[in-house]
Motif scaffolding. Structure first.
Motif, PDB file in Angstrom:
ATOM      1  N   GLY A 191     -81.620 -21.291 -15.401  1.00 37.58           N
ATOM      2  CA  GLY A 191     -80.247 -21.178 -15.023  1.00 37.58           C
ATOM      3  C   GLY A 191     -79.985 -19.802 -15.398  1.00 37.58           C
ATOM      4  O   GLY A 191     -80.448 -19.176 -16.224  1.00 37.58           O
TER       5      GLY A 191
ATOM      6  N   ILE B 144     -76.424 -17.121 -16.627  1.00 35.41           N
ATOM      7  CA  ILE B 144     -75.030 -17.141 -17.328  1.00 35.41           C
ATOM      8  C   ILE B 144     -74.328 -16.000 -16.874  1.00 35.41           C
ATOM      9  O   ILE B 144     -74.791 -14.806 -16.797  1.00 35.41           O
ATOM     10  CB  ILE B 144     -75.572 -16.897 -18.979  1.00 35.41           C
ATOM     11  CG1 ILE B 144     -75.908 -18.352 -19.555  1.00 35.41           C
ATOM     12  CG2 ILE B 144     -74.213 -16.638 -19.930  1.00 35.41           C
ATOM     13  CD1 ILE B 144     -76.242 -18.408 -20.896  1.00 35.41           C
TER      14      ILE B 144
ATOM     15  N   LEU C 206     -68.103 -14.218 -19.020  1.00 33.89           N
ATOM     16  CA  LEU C 206     -66.706 -14.951 -19.463  1.00 33.89           C
ATOM     17  C   LEU C 206     -65.452 -14.018 -18.743  1.00 33.89           C
ATOM     18  O   LEU C 206     -65.438 -12.946 -19.226  1.00 33.89           O
ATOM     19  CB  LEU C 206     -66.561 -15.396 -20.695  1.00 33.89           C
ATOM     20  CG  LEU C 206     -65.346 -16.278 -21.066  1.00 33.89           C
ATOM     21  CD1 LEU C 206     -65.621 -17.599 -20.486  1.00 33.89           C
ATOM     22  CD2 LEU C 206     -65.253 -16.167 -22.560  1.00 33.89           C
TER      23      LEU C 206
ATOM     24  N   THR D  40     -69.143 -20.495 -15.529  1.00 38.48           N
ATOM     25  CA  THR D  40     -69.953 -19.441 -16.157  1.00 38.48           C
ATOM     26  C   THR D  40     -71.481 -19.831 -16.462  1.00 38.48           C
ATOM     27  O   THR D  40     -72.186 -19.128 -16.860  1.00 38.48           O
ATOM     28  CB  THR D  40     -69.438 -19.146 -17.739  1.00 38.48           C
ATOM     29  OG1 THR D  40     -69.611 -20.233 -18.551  1.00 38.48           O
ATOM     30  CG2 THR D  40     -68.019 -18.616 -17.637  1.00 38.48           C
ATOM     31  N   PHE D  41     -71.845 -21.247 -16.140  1.00 37.44           N
ATOM     32  CA  PHE D  41     -73.277 -21.208 -16.234  1.00 37.44           C
ATOM     33  C   PHE D  41     -73.667 -22.268 -15.124  1.00 37.44           C
ATOM     34  O   PHE D  41     -73.180 -23.036 -14.800  1.00 37.44           O
ATOM     35  CB  PHE D  41     -73.764 -22.102 -17.626  1.00 37.44           C
ATOM     36  CG  PHE D  41     -75.119 -22.485 -17.419  1.00 37.44           C
ATOM     37  CD1 PHE D  41     -76.150 -21.721 -17.787  1.00 37.44           C
ATOM     38  CD2 PHE D  41     -75.168 -23.962 -17.422  1.00 37.44           C
ATOM     39  CE1 PHE D  41     -77.195 -22.233 -17.896  1.00 37.44           C
ATOM     40  CE2 PHE D  41     -76.490 -24.320 -17.574  1.00 37.44           C
ATOM     41  CZ  PHE D  41     -77.763 -23.529 -17.688  1.00 37.44           C
TER      42      PHE D  41
ATOM     43  N   LEU E 137     -73.227 -25.173 -23.276  1.00 33.85           N
ATOM     44  CA  LEU E 137     -72.959 -24.002 -22.514  1.00 33.85           C
ATOM     45  C   LEU E 137     -71.809 -23.812 -21.740  1.00 33.85           C
ATOM     46  O   LEU E 137     -71.151 -22.817 -21.963  1.00 33.85           O
ATOM     47  CB  LEU E 137     -74.350 -23.750 -21.466  1.00 33.85           C
ATOM     48  CG  LEU E 137     -75.474 -22.946 -21.935  1.00 33.85           C
ATOM     49  CD1 LEU E 137     -76.627 -23.494 -21.094  1.00 33.85           C
ATOM     50  CD2 LEU E 137     -75.245 -21.681 -21.895  1.00 33.85           C
ATOM     51  N   ASP E 138     -71.222 -24.640 -20.942  1.00 33.51           N
ATOM     52  CA  ASP E 138     -69.948 -24.698 -20.333  1.00 33.51           C
ATOM     53  C   ASP E 138     -68.871 -24.759 -21.119  1.00 33.51           C
ATOM     54  O   ASP E 138     -67.912 -24.041 -21.137  1.00 33.51           O
ATOM     55  CB  ASP E 138     -70.141 -25.819 -19.171  1.00 33.51           C
ATOM     56  CG  ASP E 138     -70.924 -25.393 -17.917  1.00 33.51           C
ATOM     57  OD1 ASP E 138     -71.693 -24.307 -17.831  1.00 33.51           O
ATOM     58  OD2 ASP E 138     -71.553 -26.324 -17.350  1.00 33.51           O
TER      59      ASP E 138
ATOM     60  N   SER F 102     -67.550 -22.055 -23.436  1.00 35.00           N
ATOM     61  CA  SER F 102     -66.694 -21.022 -22.742  1.00 35.00           C
ATOM     62  C   SER F 102     -65.263 -21.062 -22.993  1.00 35.00           C
ATOM     63  O   SER F 102     -64.332 -20.390 -23.070  1.00 35.00           O
ATOM     64  CB  SER F 102     -67.007 -20.728 -21.186  1.00 35.00           C
ATOM     65  OG  SER F 102     -68.446 -20.149 -21.237  1.00 35.00           O
TER      66      SER F 102
ATOM     67  N   GLN G 188     -79.822 -20.156 -25.572  1.00 38.84           N
ATOM     68  CA  GLN G 188     -78.580 -19.600 -24.558  1.00 38.84           C
ATOM     69  C   GLN G 188     -77.176 -19.655 -24.952  1.00 38.84           C
ATOM     70  O   GLN G 188     -76.555 -18.863 -24.836  1.00 38.84           O
ATOM     71  CB  GLN G 188     -78.810 -20.247 -23.253  1.00 38.84           C
ATOM     72  CG  GLN G 188     -79.820 -19.498 -22.202  1.00 38.84           C
ATOM     73  CD  GLN G 188     -79.818 -20.337 -21.210  1.00 38.84           C
ATOM     74  OE1 GLN G 188     -80.033 -21.654 -20.977  1.00 38.84           O
ATOM     75  NE2 GLN G 188     -79.701 -19.636 -20.001  1.00 38.84           N
TER      76      GLN G 188
ATOM     77  N   ARG H 185     -75.095 -15.284 -26.262  1.00 36.46           N
ATOM     78  CA  ARG H 185     -73.844 -14.870 -25.314  1.00 36.46           C
ATOM     79  C   ARG H 185     -72.984 -13.803 -26.214  1.00 36.46           C
ATOM     80  O   ARG H 185     -71.889 -13.345 -25.581  1.00 36.46           O
ATOM     81  CB  ARG H 185     -72.942 -15.789 -24.555  1.00 36.46           C
ATOM     82  CG  ARG H 185     -73.825 -16.519 -23.524  1.00 36.46           C
ATOM     83  CD  ARG H 185     -72.929 -17.089 -22.443  1.00 36.46           C
ATOM     84  NE  ARG H 185     -72.726 -18.578 -22.914  1.00 36.46           N
ATOM     85  CZ  ARG H 185     -71.947 -19.413 -21.980  1.00 36.46           C
ATOM     86  NH1 ARG H 185     -71.619 -18.734 -20.788  1.00 36.46           N
ATOM     87  NH2 ARG H 185     -71.583 -20.370 -22.242  1.00 36.46           N
TER      88      ARG H 185
ATOM     89  N   TYR I  96     -70.775 -14.855 -28.266  1.00 37.17           N
ATOM     90  CA  TYR I  96     -69.487 -15.787 -28.337  1.00 37.17           C
ATOM     91  C   TYR I  96     -69.313 -15.665 -29.920  1.00 37.17           C
ATOM     92  O   TYR I  96     -70.065 -15.892 -30.584  1.00 37.17           O
ATOM     93  CB  TYR I  96     -69.631 -17.173 -27.733  1.00 37.17           C
ATOM     94  CG  TYR I  96     -69.313 -17.172 -26.268  1.00 37.17           C
ATOM     95  CD1 TYR I  96     -69.306 -16.096 -25.730  1.00 37.17           C
ATOM     96  CD2 TYR I  96     -69.271 -18.563 -25.942  1.00 37.17           C
ATOM     97  CE1 TYR I  96     -69.307 -16.316 -24.213  1.00 37.17           C
ATOM     98  CE2 TYR I  96     -69.220 -18.700 -24.489  1.00 37.17           C
ATOM     99  CZ  TYR I  96     -69.013 -17.353 -23.777  1.00 37.17           C
ATOM    100  OH  TYR I  96     -68.928 -17.579 -22.153  1.00 37.17           O
TER     101      TYR I  96
END
Lengths: 313, 402
Positions: A134, A136, A139, A217-218, B113-114, B117, B135, B139, B141
């Motif tokens: 997948g 990413i 954001l 976002t993913f 992952l979702d 966010s 993953q 990012r 975060y």
């Protein structure tokens, strides 16, 4: 006149939602609007020509991946991604539509059935698409943007269908649905008409996929090429009224609301009750909510019995 | 007109639904949207039950002390029905409408992952014990912390142990699914094997959810590796073992799985064929793991079983560690301000029934896996830094078993 004013008022009310609605409402709005776009896009081919497409989840996936690849792999802006996704989906619609839509009847539905599984497998083996892992996306904190973009897209799709239903092209599509031989005799280039309708449908579907990708976002192949999404498009269009301008939108909104209400109150049995709603809808209003509205005005509750009798259910 | 009124009414109805604000007394509310129904509900239940059990235990011992005042913990748990879109929306609801103080995670890497966010968007810290994929933490975060060990380290203790067993393993077959988590496992394992001087003679990736291993197994039969290191999901592990048996495909000495082996389902599904399988778990309910609220991991496991009627596994223990992280961080921060608590989480360092909890700069903890083996239908801990129990090694080939 009054009718158009009312539609404009509802549209304005929806457009200003970010000013008075809270964040959850906006989240809900984004989902409901995107699903309504998908139903409306499916309506262009499915509702007007009667050719049921199971390939629309493929267009959705291509729109998703076009946007994701552009943004995640090349750092391009969002709108470029949407364009890329739309281009991919329209190209796919063209490539699939030209050979298959020359055929009549159920072949189109059958041929599109396997399409999303095939493309999902293809994408899962492409490095540029992140294989099965997948992609990413960056954001962004701007949910209002996603909401307004979804609303604008739904407006565009609905205007396109409104134009369609009044245009010569739209009449041609309806003629194909009613009697394809007769349409051909009257000079409608049936293959061309059907392919154009499919490409138009792919355009709106892909843009909806792109907006969703950036919002969530993913993405991965399983979520992008989800064939249950295609089933939902069909259900919502048929529920609202296929081949009408506002039917699919109303159908999508109402079914989304029912789903949401069931999900938050009786979550375990939600799927079951959702199924019952669909079954009742098919029995008592096989031509959709819009037709139910007209029928009730004409003959009141007797309409329900009439449809049951008429369709021998 | 009537139609439009109906339409407007329906829109208003759908927008007005769901969720009323929670009462806020002297409570700290932790919010989570977990899979209670749908395809992932079987593992999702660990999170629901463990979050609740941890919160009850903490409240029973006086709750959380913030600047001398004592707060009770409360849980605002929603069911995301194994639907990612719904999960995201529910986390937004938890933050903006229910106004929970902090977030606990869902199960599964893709959900985390979702959902992470949302935590990042609203700058509310989330501690999750359900997603291990790198993953989530790659990012950049700042508001996401994880208590499952990183995927690329899963086979570290196994490879270490293989170096100490006799006869020596020299060649390895690496079989992994093609999803995010298993690709990370395979990548990390390749590095570990290279460092240990083991040769990879079969390196195969298979499509997630495919049940057919016959071509990979015949490759294994022809190349005869000493060991198989396998990575994937539980149903695929079951298929792999069944097909290996029917094809009589054997490594010379050893095979191990990233998932399945610790669960009771795996043993009941395979019966005697589950014997000898090696696996790993980041957690075993041992008395050596002491805990401020439960005493130790064994006591926790007993209590959990009494209350819910099934045994906890590492998912449940990891979920408890998430709740305890918040307690430690809030007490250290002395405030409920999300930003200050976030910085305090980054600094927590404590021992609990799950592990030694201390987050790396990317937000994930480091946790060695314990090698386990099924011996005569029972789960036996074999290796963690040193041998714990005697392994049944080498594994006998399928056609030589009684």
């Amino acid at each position: 006149m009054l009718r158009w004013a009312a539609i404009a008022a509802v549209a304005l009310l929806l457009a200003l939602l970010p000013l008075y609605g809270d964040a959850v409402t906006i989240q809900y709005g984004i989902n409901a609007l995107l699903v309504a776009v998908l139903a409306q896009a499916w309506n262009i081919l499915g509702g007007f020509t009667g050719y049921a497409s199971f390939g629309n989840s493929t267009f959705y996936g291509l729109g998703t991946y076009g946007t994701a690849i552009a943004m995640a792999q090349f750092g391009l802006p969002f709108w470029t991604g949407l364009l890329l996704g739309a281009a991919l989906a329209m190209l796919c619609a063209l490539l699939v539509g030209i050979p298959i839509l020359r055929l009549r009847g159920p072949y189109f539905a059958i041929a599109t059935l396997g399409l999303s599984a095939a493309l999902s497998a293809l994408v899962a083996n492409l490095d540029i698409a992140g294989r099965n892992i997948g992609l990413i996306l960056p954001l962004t904190r701007n949910d209002t943007l996603f909401y307004e973009a979804s609303l604008a897209l739904l407006a565009a799709a609905t205007l396109a269908v409104a134009w369609l239903s009044a245009s010569r092209f739209g009449m041609g599509l309806i003629a194909i649905r009613e009697d394809e031989d007769a349409a051909a005799v009257m000079g409608v280039n049936t293959t061309l008409y059907k392919v154009v309708a499919l490409v138009l449908s792919a355009l709106f579907t892909a843009v909806a996929g792109g907006i969703h990708a950036y919002w969530i976002t993913f993405i991965d192949p399983a979520s992008a090429f989800d064939s249950t999404l295609n089933v939902r498009m069909v259900i919502m269009t048929v529920f609202g009224g296929p081949g009408t301008v506002l039917g699919p939108v109303v159908g999508a909104f109402i079914l989304s609301a029912i789903y949401e209400a069931l999900a938050s109150s009786i979550s375990t049995a939600a799927a079951l009750f959702f199924g019952i709603v669909i079954v009742l809808a098919v029995i008592f209003m096989p031509r959709g909510l819009v037709d139910l509205g007209w029928g009730f005005r004409r003959m009141g509750p007797r309409y329900l019995l009439e449809t049951v009798r008429q369709y021998r259910l | 007109m009537k139609r439009l009124l109906a339409m407007a009414g329906a829109t208003a109805l759908l927008l007005g639904l769901s969720g009323a604000a929670m009462a806020q007394g002297k409570t700290i509310t932790l919010g989570a949207a977990v899979q209670l129904t749908g395809s992932l509900a079987n593992t999702g239940r660990y999170y629901r039950d463990a979050y609740q059990l941890a919160i009850d235990a903490i409240n029973a011992k006086g709750g959380v002390k913030v600047k001398g005042e004592s707060y009770k913990l409360a849980l605002d748990l929603l069911d995301n029905e194994s639907d990612v879109n719904l999960g995201v929306r529910q986390y937004v609801q938890l933050v903006t409408r229910d106004k929970v103080n902090f977030l606990l995670g869902p199960f599964n890497s893709n959900d985390a992952l979702d959902d992470s966010s949302v935590a990042e968007k609203y700058e509310v810290p989330m501690v999750e014990g359900g997603g291990a994929s790198g993953q989530i933490f790659a990012r950049g975060y700042k508001y996401i912390f994880g208590t499952l060990p990183p995927a690329d380290e899963y086979y570290r203790s196994t490879v270490e142990m293989l170096g100490k067993l006799d006869p020596k393993v020299r060649t390895v077959a690496l079989v992994a699914a093609d999803d995010s988590f298993d690709v990370s496992v395979a990548k990390g394992t390749r590095k570990l094997l290279e460092k240990a001087g083991l040769k990879v003679v079969v390196d195969e990736q298979y499509r997630e959810n495919s049940g057919d291993f016959s071509s990979i197994l015949s490759l294994i039969k022809s190349r005869q590796p000493d060991a198989i290191l396998w990575s994937g999901h539980e149903p695929e592990a079951l298929n792999f073992i069944r097909q290996a048996k029917s094809l009589n495909a054997n490594p010379k000495y050893f095979y191990s799985f990233t998932v399945g082996v610790p669960t009771a389902d795996f043993r009941t599904a395979l019966g005697k064929d589950a014997d000898y399988a090696f696996g790993m778990t980041p957690w075993l309910p041992s008395e050596r793991l002491t805990d401020e609220w439960f005493g130790n991991a064994a006591a926790f496991a007993t209590l959990y079983r009494q209350k819910y009627g099934y045994d906890p596994d590492y998912h449940a223990a990891s979920a408890v560690a998430d709740v305890e992280t918040f307690v430690k961080a809030i007490e250290a921060a002395g405030t409920l301000d999300p930003k200050t608590v976030r910085d305090a989480i980054a600094k927590v360092d404590f021992h609990c029934l799950y592990a030694h909890v201390k987050y790396a700069a990317n937000g994930q903890i480091d946790l060695p896996q314990t090698v386990i083996q099924i011996q005569d239908g029972k789960l036996v801990a074999i290796y963690a830094e040193s041998l714990i129990n005697k392994p049944l090694y080498p594994i006998p080939p399928w056609d030589k078993r009684g």
